[in-house]
Design a protein around this motif. Structure first.
Motif, PDB file in Angstrom:
ATOM      1  N   ASP B  42     -77.496 -48.845  57.487  1.00 18.65           N
ATOM      2  CA  ASP B  42     -77.772 -50.283  57.419  1.00 18.65           C
ATOM      3  C   ASP B  42     -79.226 -50.573  57.779  1.00 18.65           C
ATOM      4  O   ASP B  42     -79.991 -49.667  58.135  1.00 18.65           O
ATOM      5  CB  ASP B  42     -76.815 -51.070  58.327  1.00 18.65           C
ATOM      6  CG  ASP B  42     -76.943 -50.656  59.770  1.00 18.65           C
ATOM      7  OD1 ASP B  42     -78.057 -50.282  60.206  1.00 18.65           O
ATOM      8  OD2 ASP B  42     -75.928 -50.697  60.485  1.00 18.65           O
ATOM      9  N   GLY B  43     -79.590 -51.837  57.665  1.00 14.67           N
ATOM     10  CA  GLY B  43     -80.970 -52.238  57.865  1.00 14.67           C
ATOM     11  C   GLY B  43     -81.528 -51.806  59.209  1.00 14.67           C
ATOM     12  O   GLY B  43     -82.667 -51.346  59.319  1.00 14.67           O
ATOM     13  N   GLU B  44     -80.710 -51.965  60.230  1.00  8.87           N
ATOM     14  CA  GLU B  44     -81.214 -51.653  61.559  1.00  8.87           C
ATOM     15  C   GLU B  44     -81.522 -50.165  61.706  1.00  8.87           C
ATOM     16  O   GLU B  44     -82.572 -49.773  62.215  1.00  8.87           O
ATOM     17  CB  GLU B  44     -80.186 -52.072  62.611  1.00  8.87           C
ATOM     18  CG  GLU B  44     -80.709 -51.795  64.000  1.00  8.87           C
ATOM     19  CD  GLU B  44     -79.895 -52.456  65.076  1.00  8.87           C
ATOM     20  OE1 GLU B  44     -78.666 -52.453  64.950  1.00  8.87           O
ATOM     21  OE2 GLU B  44     -80.503 -52.955  66.032  1.00  8.87           O
ATOM     22  N   MET B  47     -84.743 -49.319  59.958  1.00 14.53           N
ATOM     23  CA  MET B  47     -85.964 -49.660  60.697  1.00 14.53           C
ATOM     24  C   MET B  47     -86.234 -48.618  61.780  1.00 14.53           C
ATOM     25  O   MET B  47     -87.363 -48.186  61.985  1.00 14.53           O
ATOM     26  CB  MET B  47     -85.823 -51.050  61.337  1.00 14.53           C
ATOM     27  CG  MET B  47     -85.679 -52.178  60.330  1.00 14.53           C
ATOM     28  SD  MET B  47     -87.107 -52.286  59.238  1.00 14.53           S
ATOM     29  CE  MET B  47     -86.424 -53.143  57.852  1.00 14.53           C
ATOM     30  N   SER B  48     -85.167 -48.215  62.482  1.00 17.48           N
ATOM     31  CA  SER B  48     -85.338 -47.199  63.520  1.00 17.48           C
ATOM     32  C   SER B  48     -85.804 -45.890  62.910  1.00 17.48           C
ATOM     33  O   SER B  48     -86.616 -45.178  63.493  1.00 17.48           O
ATOM     34  CB  SER B  48     -84.023 -46.956  64.262  1.00 17.48           C
ATOM     35  OG  SER B  48     -83.590 -48.143  64.842  1.00 17.48           O
ATOM     36  N   ASP B  67     -79.986 -51.843  51.235  1.00 18.44           N
ATOM     37  CA  ASP B  67     -79.973 -53.130  50.564  1.00 18.44           C
ATOM     38  C   ASP B  67     -81.368 -53.427  50.038  1.00 18.44           C
ATOM     39  O   ASP B  67     -82.346 -53.315  50.775  1.00 18.44           O
ATOM     40  CB  ASP B  67     -79.535 -54.232  51.538  1.00 18.44           C
ATOM     41  CG  ASP B  67     -79.180 -55.501  50.780  1.00 18.44           C
ATOM     42  OD1 ASP B  67     -80.081 -56.031  50.088  1.00 18.44           O
ATOM     43  OD2 ASP B  67     -78.030 -55.939  50.859  1.00 18.44           O
ATOM     44  N   LEU B  70     -84.012 -55.718  51.722  1.00 15.84           N
ATOM     45  CA  LEU B  70     -84.761 -55.301  52.910  1.00 15.84           C
ATOM     46  C   LEU B  70     -86.242 -55.124  52.582  1.00 15.84           C
ATOM     47  O   LEU B  70     -87.045 -54.844  53.471  1.00 15.84           O
ATOM     48  CB  LEU B  70     -84.208 -53.984  53.445  1.00 15.84           C
ATOM     49  CG  LEU B  70     -82.818 -54.050  54.069  1.00 15.84           C
ATOM     50  CD1 LEU B  70     -82.310 -52.653  54.370  1.00 15.84           C
ATOM     51  CD2 LEU B  70     -82.887 -54.868  55.344  1.00 15.84           C
TER      52      LEU B  70
ATOM     53  N   LEU C 227     -81.815 -59.237  64.656  1.00 18.91           N
ATOM     54  CA  LEU C 227     -81.608 -58.245  63.612  1.00 18.91           C
ATOM     55  C   LEU C 227     -82.131 -58.769  62.281  1.00 18.91           C
ATOM     56  O   LEU C 227     -82.839 -58.071  61.550  1.00 18.91           O
ATOM     57  CB  LEU C 227     -80.115 -57.921  63.518  1.00 18.91           C
ATOM     58  CG  LEU C 227     -79.723 -56.832  62.539  1.00 18.91           C
ATOM     59  CD1 LEU C 227     -80.419 -55.533  62.911  1.00 18.91           C
ATOM     60  CD2 LEU C 227     -78.225 -56.631  62.524  1.00 18.91           C
ATOM     61  N   ARG C 230     -85.710 -58.636  62.216  1.00 20.61           N
ATOM     62  CA  ARG C 230     -86.205 -57.265  62.140  1.00 20.61           C
ATOM     63  C   ARG C 230     -86.084 -56.717  60.724  1.00 20.61           C
ATOM     64  O   ARG C 230     -86.974 -56.012  60.254  1.00 20.61           O
ATOM     65  CB  ARG C 230     -85.376 -56.423  63.106  1.00 20.61           C
ATOM     66  CG  ARG C 230     -85.870 -55.045  63.323  1.00 20.61           C
ATOM     67  CD  ARG C 230     -85.570 -54.553  64.723  1.00 20.61           C
ATOM     68  NE  ARG C 230     -86.078 -53.212  64.866  1.00 20.61           N
ATOM     69  CZ  ARG C 230     -85.303 -52.130  64.902  1.00 20.61           C
ATOM     70  NH1 ARG C 230     -83.991 -52.257  64.850  1.00 20.61           N
ATOM     71  NH2 ARG C 230     -85.836 -50.942  65.016  1.00 20.61           N
ATOM     72  N   ILE C 231     -84.960 -57.033  60.073  1.00 22.36           N
ATOM     73  CA  ILE C 231     -84.789 -56.516  58.723  1.00 22.36           C
ATOM     74  C   ILE C 231     -85.179 -57.561  57.681  1.00 22.36           C
ATOM     75  O   ILE C 231     -84.902 -57.423  56.501  1.00 22.36           O
ATOM     76  CB  ILE C 231     -83.352 -56.008  58.478  1.00 22.36           C
ATOM     77  CG1 ILE C 231     -82.339 -57.138  58.625  1.00 22.36           C
ATOM     78  CG2 ILE C 231     -83.004 -54.889  59.436  1.00 22.36           C
ATOM     79  CD1 ILE C 231     -80.901 -56.684  58.437  1.00 22.36           C
ATOM     80  N   THR C 232     -85.831 -58.609  58.139  1.00 20.28           N
ATOM     81  CA  THR C 232     -86.435 -59.658  57.297  1.00 20.28           C
ATOM     82  C   THR C 232     -85.483 -60.247  56.273  1.00 20.28           C
ATOM     83  O   THR C 232     -85.899 -60.672  55.208  1.00 20.28           O
ATOM     84  CB  THR C 232     -87.671 -59.125  56.541  1.00 20.28           C
ATOM     85  OG1 THR C 232     -87.263 -58.111  55.630  1.00 20.28           O
ATOM     86  CG2 THR C 232     -88.692 -58.588  57.501  1.00 20.28           C
ATOM     87  N   SER C 233     -84.205 -60.228  56.590  1.00 20.31           N
ATOM     88  CA  SER C 233     -83.260 -60.890  55.697  1.00 20.31           C
ATOM     89  C   SER C 233     -81.916 -61.016  56.406  1.00 20.31           C
ATOM     90  O   SER C 233     -81.644 -60.324  57.368  1.00 20.31           O
ATOM     91  CB  SER C 233     -83.089 -60.088  54.407  1.00 20.31           C
ATOM     92  OG  SER C 233     -82.672 -58.787  54.708  1.00 20.31           O
ATOM     93  N   GLN C 235     -78.159 -60.216  56.110  1.00 20.02           N
ATOM     94  CA  GLN C 235     -77.369 -59.306  55.293  1.00 20.02           C
ATOM     95  C   GLN C 235     -75.907 -59.391  55.663  1.00 20.02           C
ATOM     96  O   GLN C 235     -75.521 -59.117  56.789  1.00 20.02           O
ATOM     97  CB  GLN C 235     -77.847 -57.889  55.527  1.00 20.02           C
ATOM     98  CG  GLN C 235     -79.287 -57.698  55.164  1.00 20.02           C
ATOM     99  CD  GLN C 235     -79.520 -56.370  54.516  1.00 20.02           C
ATOM    100  OE1 GLN C 235     -78.611 -55.562  54.440  1.00 20.02           O
ATOM    101  NE2 GLN C 235     -80.709 -56.173  54.013  1.00 20.02           N
TER     102      GLN C 235
END
Ligand SMILES: Nc1ncnc2c1ncn2[C@@H]1O[C@H](COP(=O)(O)OP(=O)(O)OP(=O)(O)O)[C@@H](O)[C@H]1O
Ligand SMILES: Nc1ncnc2c1ncn2[C@@H]1O[C@H](COP(=O)(O)OP(=O)(O)OP(=O)(O)O)[C@@H](O)[C@H]1O
Ligand SMILES: O[C@@H]1[C@@H](O)[C@@H](O)CO[C@H]1O
Ligand SMILES: [Mg+2]
Ligand SMILES: [Mg+2]
Lengths: 503, 304, 316, 316
Positions: B42-44, B47-48, B67, B70, C227, C230-233, C235
């Motif tokens: 996932d997005g988080e 990023m990590s 996604d 992002l 969050l 951080r992920i600019t959207s 979701q």
């Protein structure tokens, strides 16, 4: 005069009419006793008073004003404090926190800890209770916990105080502390409702008395002057009991249980004692004396650090309760809520849980037999219940205790029966029947250990008494040496004690 | 200084990504750089993962994002960590849904794959002489996943263009993306329309279509009454072709993990080591593989 | 081992000590681990789990359970983005998200406390419902953030440390204080330790539970907003499985699932252990499939060590 | 309502009655629901969850928890396929899978019972480890079945009903019997009611718990084998999230998470409710995103109804 009035109180549970049309009054500045057989409805009445349960009919008035509490908090805010029969403490919190639970002294939601501890320390001291308020409740013994419960009564400013069997696991010394407290509260003009199965206590303490039977009012005494014990017993159980102990002599046989130098985490000094066939040995002591711990070690409930146990000369591998039971030792423990009842399970299952291995070929249940065993002990111990299928948590305290006793009486091949506070919360009538059962078992050659904090009981039914004090066996007396003062003196910790003596 | 390149994928358990990684590894061995493979579901996690690459001193990375939205976040994260980046499989878009054209990308559009599936089905129907109005279509759908929607919509558009009636297309939403979920969902569709004897099936991937085909088998529809075409072409599909008798799983649109894995990794290496900018956009194509042609197709795509 | 040392090691703060030892070992053995960049990355990676763990600790301590946190974080993140996109005000977006989060939590708490429905089932249900709402409201697609100012929530720094990390630290402090020093905290522990006794002592059990869940929802919203930034959207599929990570972190940190036992220090350590495990596995380039195994083993090892410790100290 | 009817409705078997009523309503309202084909499809769709629920019921009744069932089913399915492919014997494949399943379960039970580690954490750890094993052993790929005879496990029928459904029915019977008629079953319930009291009553608590988990593992293997046969391959990603479905089904069926309470009839109903919900939603063509919401609401409704029922009957 202002007072507490119950009128026409009625409460039904499915299949049980716990209270039907109870009406009586309690004066201010008086201690009013409430007695009755197990399951007579005493705790139900008190629970309704505390707002925890709601009556189907009837009402409660204080000073003529009808009281209708939605919750315990509600009752508390109206000045009603109840010490329930089952201990209601939070193990992970400290003594002080438990005492102030529900009403922490706080500013802006922040607990004023320093004030709280100082307060509790002072009040406990004033009440003569010697327990460190910073200890977590989980480190206290049952007796100490009971004292914490009782301390609630003095911590708070109440109009009505109800105590449901507060002394059931206290020894006489702690009971004395309680009586002093109660007398003080009486002199302050409080209304005190006092439930107990101990007649002598009631006579000493109570000004008036109500007796319940099968949920109905059996008798009401405005004063206890001129009322006899036998009369009350008869009102309670519907028949006379001449001598509740009914002790009868027996020939003691060979040594059956030999405990040598047993020690454990909470019993650092090794203890040794014997029990002979046909003998009933009493263990007396103040709370925290280590009796329960010693029995748990013998039974393998806690790990032994040292020592040996043998039965009929053969060494027992007492690593676990399971092994102990298999070698003929059983223990009915003092804390029925934590160590006894199987919550959510029926009376039948609670009775059969241990003994069924004798009649379950290939692990398959013999359901007829289970029913039979359950019915036998329900009848024999007079468990008051609509059905053997009743969930044990729905029974009254004393009836739960009977079921747990039934579990152990149903065991087969028992050589040593250890019962820790066996009659805790049990009514006089049932008590004498349980004693009778113990005598019968002893006569059949079993060795019996009775741990009790009730001195009259140990003196009444035992052939020999061992007194424990501060984790050591301090004295041993045969029946002809039984003498109240000597026993109490041995139980008091100040006297110099010899270590590691065998009895 | 050693070259270190990250390869982040959204679903490391999927064979497709295993293959991409495998081919990227091959590139790493040939060119002599270190490949750091990270799964980010996932997005988080993504990023990590980028932070993590930055911390271990990588110079660039390739990513198949969980996604596409992002996009701006990934670009910003990469910049903050001073990392070059490329995307593979799925192309990043901005807040408005426009592709981020500055980020080099290699992939294939989900709609295009879907269209290839639809075309495969239509061709097979013609070969079998089926009339569109007597055929039911199982749309194994997993609408939570945008790519999945685009794929099935692609297939549907081709079916409709060839005379398929919209009311003969039945959605079978899978609760999860595995075969069992597709099987259960498709079974319900089949049983609700017991009158239809000829079926086609399409979905997010091979597993979804396999589920639908299994469902037809379990309700007793013979293989020649079923046309299922999947997407992916990894082992699940190959296993099907290797079965002794033909099943309703007629074909799969294979996309080449080799190009996606090997070429992207190589391009990134060239970029990092020799400052050779990769193409902004490379589109690969999917190829329909069937029972009798799959080995050849795989060879052509350089997979075997 | 001297008795004194033993006491510290086995005492309440023992897990902290174990953690420090483990941290030192990792720092010495794993290259790039103890760099400033990696530390910051590590801290940022635990923000979501750490924030939600603050209130999950209360939830578990009160013998409850909340599976809906992941959905709530995703949903509130979406709400924040959508609301701020529509109104053009980031503040309104944040406010709307906090409200929605608190509302979801309140519903959880209300149903659980008032209808006495099992928390697991209730929150499993809301987990699905809220995820459904997130998907429906966005048609299953991510929603981009219009106002770049929103990114600043996650990108901005104070004394070189990103804002989310400060927020996390702040929440750790606040909830640590709330647990130990306030009536609310004590009541929470009491309810978990003995619900019956608490009720009889006049603790407003229902109210406390509802508050815990409402707080939990609001804190999920904080996590969700950060969050999204951080992920600019926003979701709809974000934070799937968050509940298990958070609950594991708490249990690892010594919070008892049987209620009544929790410390903030423990939870922080639990969160950090989980974060470090992920971080180090990626630093060491451990293949994806083996990561599963390593993750499992670390989890086991950590609780085993902690168990050994506490069972050596207090039996039972 | 007459008192008699009330008693039946509110009694132990009340949930069964509620279920029958609900079933009738659905059958009348939803077209195509009550067809033979749909019923068979429905039954087949609940096989995996139903099988695993049999032992999960024991696990929960003993106050334990098992999150590793999904991974174990996937792993054992792979083992069955791989072993039968290599040896050419389906029986060997099945045997190997059962053994592996029992072994995983045994490890779970052993760690939980002997080291006294929280079941949630332990099985969360094994869930990851076993999934890792499944992925590693197949390199993350599906493995096809060589011998078509293997498909017959799932495809063959007896009296028109597929074998897996018979197996499910058989397991329901067996475990219903074990729960109510054997010492093992009663000990399980006793442990759930009060573990310490059970120990003091001579119940071999550790052994019972280990057995429960080992059985659970073996039963997962049965589910895994049938699943592999049904999807004609071993898939390392199969059955993700199975644990939550199974636990929900059990709790829905009245199994208490606090232990000590479970009935087979209840669990069967729980399993069926979940299966019917999915089935009907697809029959009624409810869009995917709304399915989340419906699923959540059904879950809530079912427990609420059941709670209402039992709280009307016995007040606390
Ligand atoms: N929750 C309940 N459900 C069903 N029956 C109950 C419940 N609580 C109490 N009873 C029944 O009500 C009756 C009265 O119980 P109560 O606890 O008031 O007795 P008691 O006089 O306090 O007895 P004891 O001396 O044993 O404490 C008993 O028959 C008990 O089984
Ligand atoms: N869980 C515990 N943790 C730590 N110490 C304990 C615990 N339970 C009991 N103790 C301590 O162990 C000592 C022995 O207690 P034990 O219960 O054996 O005494 P007892 O003579 O049976 O008295 P009681 O009437 O209180 O049961 C006491 O000082 C008690 O405070
Ligand atoms: O998710 C898909 C993956 O399954 C593979 O097919 C490549 O493209 C990605 O978008
Ligand atoms: Mg009572
Ligand atoms: Mg004692």
């Amino acid at each position: 005069m202002s007072f507490l009035q119950f009128s026409n109180l009625t409460k039904t549970y499915p299949g049980v009419k716990a209270l039907s049309g109870i009406s009586f009054d309690v004066r201010k500045g008086a201690v009013h006793g409430l007695m009755g057989e197990n399951g007579a409805g005493k705790s139900t009445l008190i629970r309704i008073l505390s707002g925890d349960q709601h009556a189907n009919e009837g009402e409660i008035r204080i000073d003529g004003e009808v009281q209708a509490y939605g919750s315990s908090r509600d009752a508390f805010e109206h000045g009603v404090i109840v010490i329930h029969q089952e201990l209601q403490l939070v193990p992970e919190l400290t003594v002080a926190e438990n005492l102030y639970l529900g009403r922490f002294p706080a500013k802006a939601g922040i607990v004023a800890s320093a004030k709280m501890f100082a307060d509790v320390t002072e009040k406990l001291k004033g009440a003569g209770i010697d327990i460190d308020p910073r200890r977590k409740v989980k480190t206290l013994s049952i007796g100490e916990r009971q004292m914490v419960e009782i301390a609630k009564a003095v911590m708070l400013d109440a109009r009505v105080i109800a105590l449901d069997e507060p002394t059931s696991s206290l020894s006489s010394r702690e009971s004395e502390i309680l009586f002093t407290l109660i007398n003080r509260l009486r002199s302050e003009g409080k209304i005190i409702l006092y439930v107990s199965h101990r007649l002598d206590e009631v006579f000493r303490l109570c000004d008036s008395l109500t007796v319940l039977r099968d949920g109905k009012l059996a008798a009401h005494h405005e004063t206890l002057q001129g009322v006899t014990r036998d009369q009350i017993v008869a009102e309670m159980v519907g028949r006379e009991i001449s001598d509740i102990w009914g002790w009868r002599g027996r020939e003691a046989g060979k040594v059956r249980l030999k405990v040598e130098k047993v020690s454990g985490e909470r019993l650092p000094v090794p203890a040794s004692f014997d029990v002979h066939a046909g003998e009933i040995v009493g263990f007396f002591g103040l709370i925290g004396a280590g009796r329960s711990e010693l029995m748990r070690l013998v039974f393998g409930a806690d790990p032994q650090f040292s020592g040996t146990t043998s039965i009929d000369g053969t060494l027992v591998k007492a690593g676990s309760p399971r092994q102990a039971i298999r070698s003929g030792i059983v223990l009915c423990s003092e804390d029925r809520k934590h160590d006894g009842i199987l919550q959510g399970r029926s009376i039948e299952e609670n009775i059969n849980v241990s003994s069924r291995r004798h009649y379950s070929p290939f692990g398959l249940l013999d359901r007829k037999r289970e029913v039979e065993v359950a019915e036998t002990f329900i009848k024999r111990l007079k468990v008051r219940t609509p059905s053997r299928k009743q969930d044990i948590v729905n029974l009254s305290g004393g009836n739960q205790q009977k079921v747990i006793l039934g579990r152990w009486l149903a065991e087969q091949g028992v050589k040593i029966l250890i019962v820790d506070e066996p009659t805790r919360g049990i009514d006089v009538g049932a008590k004498s029947e349980i004693y009778e059962i113990l005598y019968e078992l002893a006569e059949s050659g079993m060795g019996i250990v009775v741990v009790s904090s009730e001195l009259p009981e140990v003196m009444g039914i035992c052939d020999r008494i061992l007194v424990m004090c501060a984790g050591k066996i301090a004295a041993g007396l045969n029946r002809d040496q039984f003498e109240e003062n000597a026993i109490l003196a041995a139980a008091l910790p100040d006297v110099q004690q010899p270590t590691d003596i065998a009895y | 200084q050693d070259t270190k390149i990250g390869f982040i994928v959204k679903q490391p358990e999927e064979p497709w990504f295993q293959d991409e990684w495998k081919f990227a590894d091959q590139a790493a061995k040939e060119k002599g750089f270190t490949l750091v493979k990270i799964g980010a579901e996932d997005g988080e996690k993504l990023m990590s993962a980028i932070d993590n690459l930055g911390a271990q001193g990588a110079q660039g990375f390739i990513v198949c994002t969980p996604d596409v939205k992002l996009g701006p976040g990934i670009v910003a994260k990469a910049a903050a960590n001073n990392l070059k980046m490329m995307t593979v499989d799925d192309r990043l878009v901005d807040a408005a849904g426009k592709p981020l054209e500055d980020v080099p990308h290699m992939g294939i559009s989900a709609t295009k794959i879907g269209e290839a599936v639809g075309q495969g089905i239509v061709d097979e129907m013609k070969a079998r002489g089926w009339k569109p109005e007597e055929v039911g279509a199982i749309r194994v759908s997993y609408d939570q996943l945008p790519t999945a929607v685009d794929r099935v919509e692609g297939a549907i558009s081709v079916l409709k263009a060839n005379g398929f009636k919209a009311e003969n297309i039945f959605p079978a939403p899978q609760a999860k993306t595995d075969t069992e979920a597709a099987l259960n969902a498709a079974t319900v569709v089949l049983n609700a329309h017991a009158g239809i004897k000829k079926w086609v099936a399409f979905g997010l991937n091979d597993e979804a279509v396999l589920g639908a085909v299994r469902a037809t088998e379990s309700v007793g529809i013979p293989a020649d009454g079923v046309i299922g075409i999947g997407i992916g072409g990894a082992d699940s599909a190959i296993n099907e072709f290797k079965k002794p008798t033909a099943t309703g799983f007629v074909g799969t649109v294979i996309i080449s993990p080799k190009r996606h894995g090997y070429e992207t990794a190589t391009n990134m290496y060239e970029w990092v080591a020799n400052d050779k900018q990769p193409e902004k956009l490379t589109l690969t194509s999917g190829a329909l593989a069937k029972r009798d042609t799959f080995q050849q197709v795989r060879k052509e795509l350089g997979i075997e | 081992m001297t008795n004194h040392l033993k006491k510290i090691l086995l005492g309440d703060q023992g897990i902290v000590l174990i953690f420090i030892v483990a941290f030192t070992i990792v720092a010495l053995l794993v290259p790039n681990f103890l760099t400033e960049r990696n530390m910051l990355g590590l801290l940022q990676s635990v923000v979501t789990v750490g924030i939600v763990a603050c209130t999950m600790m209360f939830c578990l301590a009160a013998r409850d359970f909340d599976l809906s946190v992941g959905s709530t974080a995703a949903f509130t993140g979406m709400v924040a983005v959508m609301a701020s996109n529509t109104t053009g005000s980031i503040l309104v977006g944040i406010g709307a998200a906090l409200l929605c989060g608190a509302f979801v939590g309140f519903v959880n708490g209300f149903v659980i406390a008032k209808f006495r429905i099992n928390a697991l089932i209730t929150t499993l249900a809301t987990m699905q419902i809220v995820r459904g709402l997130a998907l429906i409201s966005s048609d299953g697609r991510a929603i981009g953030i219009n106002d770049p100012g929103f990114y600043q929530l996650a990108l901005s720094k104070l004394f070189g440390i990103p804002t989310p990390v400060w927020i996390l630290a702040g929440l750790f402090l606040i909830f640590g204080f709330v647990l130990n020093r306030t009536v609310f905290g004590k009541n929470t522990l009491a309810i978990g330790g003995n619900p019956e006794a608490s009720r009889l002592a006049g603790v407003n059990v229902d109210k406390t539970r509802i508050w815990i869940f409402a707080l939990q929802g609001m804190v999920c919203a904080i996590a969700g907003i950060l969050l999204a930034s951080r992920i600019t959207s926003g979701q709809p599929n974000a934070a799937v499985g968050l509940e298990l990570s958070v609950i594991s972190a708490c249990v690892l940190g010594g919070v008892s699932l049987a209620g009544g036992r929790a410390t903030m220090a423990g939870v922080i350590v639990g969160v950090m252990i989980m974060g470090i495990a992920e971080n180090v596995m990626n630093l060491m380039n451990i293949p994806a499939f083996y990561q599963y195994i390593v993750r499992g083993l670390i989890l086991l090892l950590a609780v085993m060590l902690d168990n050994l410790r506490s069972s050596a100290f207090i039996r039972r």
